[in-house]
Design a protein around this motif. Structure first.
Motif, mmCIF file in Angstrom:
data_model
loop_
_atom_site.group_PDB
_atom_site.id
_atom_site.type_symbol
_atom_site.label_atom_id
_atom_site.label_comp_id
_atom_site.label_asym_id
_atom_site.label_seq_id
_atom_site.Cartn_x
_atom_site.Cartn_y
_atom_site.Cartn_z
ATOM 1 N N LEU A 76 0.722 -1.150 -0.229
ATOM 2 C CA LEU A 76 0.107 0.080 0.308
ATOM 3 C C LEU A 76 0.688 1.436 0.118
ATOM 4 O O LEU A 76 0.897 2.355 -0.817
ATOM 5 N N ASP A 77 2.325 1.489 0.171
ATOM 6 C CA ASP A 77 3.165 2.162 0.382
ATOM 7 C C ASP A 77 3.619 2.824 -0.571
ATOM 8 O O ASP A 77 3.225 3.480 -1.457
ATOM 9 N N VAL A 78 3.853 1.390 -1.471
ATOM 10 C CA VAL A 78 4.701 2.074 -3.272
ATOM 11 C C VAL A 78 2.722 2.074 -3.618
ATOM 12 O O VAL A 78 2.962 3.493 -4.455
ATOM 13 N N ILE A 79 1.916 1.986 -3.701
ATOM 14 C CA ILE A 79 0.486 2.362 -4.796
ATOM 15 C C ILE A 79 0.403 3.569 -3.960
ATOM 16 O O ILE A 79 0.186 4.526 -5.341
ATOM 17 N N ALA A 80 0.619 4.089 -2.335
ATOM 18 C CA ALA A 80 0.154 5.652 -2.243
ATOM 19 C C ALA A 80 1.424 6.402 -3.442
ATOM 20 O O ALA A 80 0.989 7.662 -3.184
ATOM 21 N N LYS A 81 2.278 5.986 -3.331
ATOM 22 C CA LYS A 81 3.680 6.626 -4.493
ATOM 23 C C LYS A 81 2.955 7.053 -5.331
ATOM 24 O O LYS A 81 3.787 7.963 -6.337
ATOM 25 N N VAL A 82 1.911 6.758 -5.891
ATOM 26 C CA VAL A 82 1.520 6.939 -6.856
ATOM 27 C C VAL A 82 0.401 7.093 -7.162
ATOM 28 O O VAL A 82 0.083 8.485 -7.860
ATOM 29 N N GLU A 83 -0.763 6.730 -6.486
ATOM 30 C CA GLU A 83 -1.939 7.085 -6.933
ATOM 31 C C GLU A 83 -2.729 7.651 -4.995
ATOM 32 O O GLU A 83 -2.194 6.697 -3.472
ATOM 33 N N LYS A 84 -3.410 8.489 -4.819
ATOM 34 C CA LYS A 84 -3.135 9.170 -3.498
ATOM 35 C C LYS A 84 -4.486 8.258 -3.599
ATOM 36 O O LYS A 84 -5.685 7.772 -3.925
ATOM 37 N N PRO A 85 -4.355 7.711 -1.304
ATOM 38 C CA PRO A 85 -4.828 6.753 -0.812
ATOM 39 C C PRO A 85 -5.576 7.310 -0.636
ATOM 40 O O PRO A 85 -6.585 8.585 -0.545
ATOM 41 N N ASN A 86 -7.432 6.673 -1.166
ATOM 42 C CA ASN A 86 -8.844 6.722 -0.965
ATOM 43 C C ASN A 86 -9.305 6.138 -0.109
ATOM 44 O O ASN A 86 -8.879 4.911 1.372
ATOM 45 N N ALA A 87 -11.139 5.710 0.329
ATOM 46 C CA ALA A 87 -11.372 5.833 1.514
ATOM 47 C C ALA A 87 -10.943 3.736 1.942
ATOM 48 O O ALA A 87 -10.646 3.706 3.299
ATOM 49 N N GLY A 88 -11.532 3.301 0.398
ATOM 50 C CA GLY A 88 -10.703 1.620 1.187
ATOM 51 C C GLY A 88 -9.835 1.578 1.586
ATOM 52 O O GLY A 88 -9.340 1.123 2.589
ATOM 53 N N THR A 89 -8.314 2.276 0.470
ATOM 54 C CA THR A 89 -7.517 2.130 1.218
ATOM 55 C C THR A 89 -6.889 2.308 2.833
ATOM 56 O O THR A 89 -6.401 2.006 3.191
ATOM 57 N N TRP A 90 -7.181 3.809 3.355
ATOM 58 C CA TRP A 90 -7.211 3.559 4.530
ATOM 59 C C TRP A 90 -7.810 2.801 5.329
ATOM 60 O O TRP A 90 -7.511 2.368 6.258
ATOM 61 N N PHE A 91 -9.145 2.912 5.273
ATOM 62 C CA PHE A 91 -9.700 1.246 6.102
ATOM 63 C C PHE A 91 -9.285 -0.115 5.752
ATOM 64 O O PHE A 91 -8.941 -0.573 7.097
ATOM 65 N N ILE A 92 -8.218 -0.151 4.611
ATOM 66 C CA ILE A 92 -8.062 -1.682 5.195
ATOM 67 C C ILE A 92 -6.789 -1.481 5.911
ATOM 68 O O ILE A 92 -6.091 -2.235 6.688
#
Length: 134
Positions: A76-92
């Motif tokens: 998720l850290d790798v993904i967050a460098k490319v795409e702003k985290p959304n609600a689902g990401t924060w919940f996971i």
């Protein structure tokens, strides 16, 4: 679904440098809850196409469903460098930290989740407070 896996396995043998085939096979394994093989194929797809966000997301799902919470957070850290985290990401993220018994990061992630969806947070008294003041 097993037939799809078998077909993709044969295709990967014929075209071992095809990231899409590895990624597709990884996703099929993920859907079959074969997390070990899903991880293997998704890592192969990322080796061939490291910028493909869909493969990263499938890998994070694979790790989460396999209960590998540290690896989920890393991806998720790798993904967050490319795409702003959304609600689902924060919940996971919050669920991962909860499972790792890391209270403060879990609370922070839940706070980000509530802020993201812009709702009021239920309190113990039954009243609702503003998410920003949690």
């Amino acid at each position: 679904m097993d037939a799809a896996a078998a077909t993709l396995e044969q295709a990967v043998i014929l075209a071992p440098q095809d990231a899409k085939l590895h990624g597709g096979l990884g996703r099929v394994y993920l859907q079959l809850h074969d997390f070990k093989n899903a991880e293997l194929e998704l890592k192969n797809s990322l080796r061939l196409d490291p910028q493909n966000l869909a493969y990263w997301k499938d890998l994070s799902s694979t790790y989460y469903l396999a209960k590998n919470y540290p690896a989920t957070l890393s991806v998720l850290d790798v993904i967050a460098k490319v795409e702003k985290p959304n609600a689902g990401t924060w919940f996971i993220r919050a669920l991962c930290y909860d499972n790792l018994q890391q209270a403060q990061p879990a609370l922070d992630a839940y706070q980000s989740f509530w802020n993201w969806i812009g709702t009021k947070i239920p309190t113990r008294s039954g009243k609702r407070s503003n998410a920003a003041s949690f």
